[in-house]
Write a protein that holds these residues in place. Structure first.
Motif, PDB file in Angstrom:
ATOM      1  N   GLN A 246       0.826  -1.209   0.000  1.00 40.88           N
ATOM      2  CA  GLN A 246       0.000   0.000   0.000  1.00 40.88           C
ATOM      3  C   GLN A 246       0.861   1.260   0.000  1.00 40.88           C
ATOM      4  O   GLN A 246       0.507   2.279  -0.607  1.00 40.88           O
ATOM      5  CB  GLN A 246      -0.920   0.004   1.220  1.00 40.88           C
ATOM      6  CG  GLN A 246      -2.037   1.034   1.166  1.00 40.88           C
ATOM      7  CD  GLN A 246      -3.040   0.746   0.059  1.00 40.88           C
ATOM      8  OE1 GLN A 246      -3.518  -0.372  -0.079  1.00 40.88           O
ATOM      9  NE2 GLN A 246      -3.346   1.752  -0.740  1.00 40.88           N
ATOM     10  N   VAL A 249       1.829   2.469  -3.342  1.00 39.32           N
ATOM     11  CA  VAL A 249       0.735   3.201  -3.997  1.00 39.32           C
ATOM     12  C   VAL A 249       0.759   4.660  -3.552  1.00 39.32           C
ATOM     13  O   VAL A 249       0.704   5.580  -4.379  1.00 39.32           O
ATOM     14  CB  VAL A 249      -0.631   2.566  -3.673  1.00 39.32           C
ATOM     15  CG1 VAL A 249      -1.765   3.410  -4.262  1.00 39.32           C
ATOM     16  CG2 VAL A 249      -0.698   1.147  -4.213  1.00 39.32           C
ATOM     17  N   LEU A 268       3.783   2.053  -8.627  1.00 39.96           N
ATOM     18  CA  LEU A 268       2.511   1.347  -8.817  1.00 39.96           C
ATOM     19  C   LEU A 268       2.739  -0.059  -9.368  1.00 39.96           C
ATOM     20  O   LEU A 268       2.019  -0.998  -9.011  1.00 39.96           O
ATOM     21  CB  LEU A 268       1.601   2.150  -9.744  1.00 39.96           C
ATOM     22  CG  LEU A 268       1.081   3.479  -9.165  1.00 39.96           C
ATOM     23  CD1 LEU A 268       0.235   4.218 -10.192  1.00 39.96           C
ATOM     24  CD2 LEU A 268       0.268   3.239  -7.901  1.00 39.96           C
ATOM     25  N   ALA A 271       3.811  -2.098  -6.430  1.00 37.59           N
ATOM     26  CA  ALA A 271       2.663  -2.367  -5.562  1.00 37.59           C
ATOM     27  C   ALA A 271       1.802  -3.486  -6.134  1.00 37.59           C
ATOM     28  O   ALA A 271       1.366  -4.393  -5.409  1.00 37.59           O
ATOM     29  CB  ALA A 271       1.830  -1.095  -5.397  1.00 37.59           C
ATOM     30  N   SER A 272       1.567  -3.457  -7.450  1.00 30.80           N
ATOM     31  CA  SER A 272       0.735  -4.491  -8.077  1.00 30.80           C
ATOM     32  C   SER A 272       1.385  -5.868  -7.946  1.00 30.80           C
ATOM     33  O   SER A 272       0.707  -6.873  -7.723  1.00 30.80           O
ATOM     34  CB  SER A 272       0.476  -4.152  -9.544  1.00 30.80           C
ATOM     35  OG  SER A 272       1.679  -4.218 -10.302  1.00 30.80           O
ATOM     36  N   ALA A 283      -7.145  -5.516  -4.383  1.00 31.37           N
ATOM     37  CA  ALA A 283      -6.148  -4.437  -4.352  1.00 31.37           C
ATOM     38  C   ALA A 283      -5.278  -4.476  -5.604  1.00 31.37           C
ATOM     39  O   ALA A 283      -4.910  -3.430  -6.158  1.00 31.37           O
ATOM     40  CB  ALA A 283      -5.288  -4.568  -3.104  1.00 31.37           C
ATOM     41  N   TYR A 284      -4.962  -5.671  -6.062  1.00 30.34           N
ATOM     42  CA  TYR A 284      -4.152  -5.835  -7.283  1.00 30.34           C
ATOM     43  C   TYR A 284      -4.857  -5.212  -8.484  1.00 30.34           C
ATOM     44  O   TYR A 284      -4.265  -4.440  -9.249  1.00 30.34           O
ATOM     45  CB  TYR A 284      -3.889  -7.313  -7.512  1.00 30.34           C
ATOM     46  CG  TYR A 284      -3.320  -7.656  -8.871  1.00 30.34           C
ATOM     47  CD1 TYR A 284      -2.018  -7.310  -9.213  1.00 30.34           C
ATOM     48  CD2 TYR A 284      -4.087  -8.353  -9.810  1.00 30.34           C
ATOM     49  CE1 TYR A 284      -1.496  -7.631 -10.457  1.00 30.34           C
ATOM     50  CE2 TYR A 284      -3.573  -8.680 -11.051  1.00 30.34           C
ATOM     51  CZ  TYR A 284      -2.273  -8.310 -11.375  1.00 30.34           C
ATOM     52  OH  TYR A 284      -1.762  -8.618 -12.609  1.00 30.34           O
ATOM     53  N   LYS A 286      -7.318  -2.986  -8.521  1.00 27.31           N
ATOM     54  CA  LYS A 286      -7.471  -1.535  -8.355  1.00 27.31           C
ATOM     55  C   LYS A 286      -6.171  -0.808  -8.669  1.00 27.31           C
ATOM     56  O   LYS A 286      -6.179   0.272  -9.261  1.00 27.31           O
ATOM     57  CB  LYS A 286      -7.923  -1.210  -6.932  1.00 27.31           C
ATOM     58  CG  LYS A 286      -9.380  -1.536  -6.659  1.00 27.31           C
ATOM     59  CD  LYS A 286      -9.792  -1.091  -5.265  1.00 27.31           C
ATOM     60  CE  LYS A 286     -11.279  -1.347  -5.039  1.00 27.31           C
ATOM     61  NZ  LYS A 286     -11.709  -0.912  -3.682  1.00 27.31           N
ATOM     62  N   THR A 287      -5.060  -1.406  -8.299  1.00 28.61           N
ATOM     63  CA  THR A 287      -3.762  -0.794  -8.598  1.00 28.61           C
ATOM     64  C   THR A 287      -3.489  -0.786 -10.097  1.00 28.61           C
ATOM     65  O   THR A 287      -2.956   0.190 -10.639  1.00 28.61           O
ATOM     66  CB  THR A 287      -2.638  -1.540  -7.853  1.00 28.61           C
ATOM     67  OG1 THR A 287      -2.929  -1.567  -6.459  1.00 28.61           O
ATOM     68  CG2 THR A 287      -1.291  -0.854  -8.063  1.00 28.61           C
ATOM     69  N   LEU A 290      -5.476   2.013 -11.511  1.00 26.47           N
ATOM     70  CA  LEU A 290      -4.818   3.282 -11.208  1.00 26.47           C
ATOM     71  C   LEU A 290      -3.604   3.497 -12.099  1.00 26.47           C
ATOM     72  O   LEU A 290      -3.361   4.605 -12.611  1.00 26.47           O
ATOM     73  CB  LEU A 290      -4.403   3.303  -9.731  1.00 26.47           C
ATOM     74  CG  LEU A 290      -3.762   4.592  -9.205  1.00 26.47           C
ATOM     75  CD1 LEU A 290      -4.708   5.775  -9.365  1.00 26.47           C
ATOM     76  CD2 LEU A 290      -3.371   4.420  -7.737  1.00 26.47           C
ATOM     77  N   LEU A 291      -2.858   2.437 -12.326  1.00 23.77           N
ATOM     78  CA  LEU A 291      -1.684   2.505 -13.191  1.00 23.77           C
ATOM     79  C   LEU A 291      -2.088   2.848 -14.623  1.00 23.77           C
ATOM     80  O   LEU A 291      -1.443   3.672 -15.296  1.00 23.77           O
ATOM     81  CB  LEU A 291      -0.947   1.166 -13.140  1.00 23.77           C
ATOM     82  CG  LEU A 291       0.409   1.056 -13.856  1.00 23.77           C
ATOM     83  CD1 LEU A 291       1.392   2.097 -13.346  1.00 23.77           C
ATOM     84  CD2 LEU A 291       0.966  -0.344 -13.688  1.00 23.77           C
TER      85      LEU A 291
END
Length: 307
Positions: A246, A249, A268, A271-272, A283-284, A286-287, A290-291
């Motif tokens: 997190q 991120v 990012l 994070a993924s 979470a994967y 969503k990241t 976002l990326l």
């Protein structure tokens, strides 16, 4: 009877008498009775070693010998707390209180079990009782402060943290750092960013390896609009706790705000990878979203700049 036979019999008799004499005078076998106190001591020792199941067995044996032994229930509660069996921990503390109503430790421990179950009002009631019995116990004030934070009573929590700081004995700096860190969070929730920053600075000064304090100060920097400070502190969190996906991120977002686009993308992506390896599918994904959005925004900015 021949002389030889008489001699042989006398030797046998002499040997037998000697054997019996030696047996009669040998050291007796001592059978030591294990007392209630012994079982309590064994249990506490097992607790120190982290063997909580064995500790419970020892406390059980103490209780079998003395059914109304309040300290045995109180000690067994601590073992159940470590095993996260909060229902049994509460039951043991309640039993301890029934046998010894002035046992402040039982109220303190039951409050902790209730707190971990999310029963913040119930925990506060028990901490109130512990404080009534021992008004100078900083642990009760600190724990009540945490329960009040959970109960969204941050102003009252700050008062408790203040009392804990005035009552705390001269102990290690790590505990002081925890109190400052938690008080800073309460200030941050109340949007007193300046007071929060002061507390996080004190926590870091007392414990330079507390990644939580760096994380909280990074969030406070974000409130201030200090993205450089946020990146600095998120980087410290990653140094101390490198698998915290997190934080990558958060640092990626802060880097993007500063215009460090390549660094933001790298964060990012990292994070993924961590989220995927840790099995955190939501979470994967969503990241990744976002990326994707970040790359599109960077691409749009580049196209505008070309014109």
């Amino acid at each position: 009877m021949s002389n030889f036979l008489r001699l042989l019999i006398s030797v046998i008799v002499a040997f037998s008498l000697t054997f019996l004499t030696l047996s009669a005078h040998s050291s007796p076998i001592l059978i030591t009775k294990i007392t209630v106190g012994d079982f309590l001591e064994f249990g506490v020792d097992k607790m120190r070693r982290g063997d909580y199941q064995e500790a419970i067995k020892n406390f059980n044996q103490a209780i079998e010998l003395e059914k109304d032994l309040a300290v045995a229930y109180s000690d067994r509660c601590l073992a159940y707390l470590q095993l996260q069996d909060y229902h049994q921990a509460i039951a043991d503390c309640t039993q301890s209180i029934n046998f010894a109503p002035d046992n402040s430790e039982a109220y303190l421990n039951r409050g902790l079990a209730l707190y971990r179950q999310g029963d913040y009002p119930g925990a506060i009631v028990d901490y109130n009782r512990a404080i009534a019995l021992k008004p100078y116990d900083f642990r009760a004030y600190y724990n009540r402060g945490l329960a009040r934070v959970g109960d969204e009573k941050d102003s009252e929590a700050i008062l408790d943290f203040n009392l804990a700081l005035t009552q705390i004995p001269q102990v290690g700096s790590l505990l002081l750092a925890d109190i400052y860190n938690d008080r800073g969070l309460a200030h941050l929730v109340l949007q007193d960013t300046q007071a929060a920053m002061l507390d996080f600075n004190l926590a870091i000064r007392l414990n330079a390896n507390d990644y939580r304090a760096y994380f909280n100060r990074a969030c406070a920097c974000g409130r201030y609009g200090d993205d450089f400070g946020a990146v600095r502190d998120f980087s410290q969190v990653i140094r101390l706790n490198p698998s915290n996906a997190q934080v990558y991120v958060y640092r990626g977002v802060a880097r993007y705000q500063l215009g460090y686009h390549l660094g933001a993308i790298a964060d990012l992506q990292k994070a993924s990878e961590y989220f995927e390896n840790q099995g955190k599918r939501v979470a994967y994904e969503k990241t990744l979203d976002l990326l994707k959005n970040l790359r599109q925004q960077i691409s749009s900015v580049t196209e505008i700049a070309l014109f």
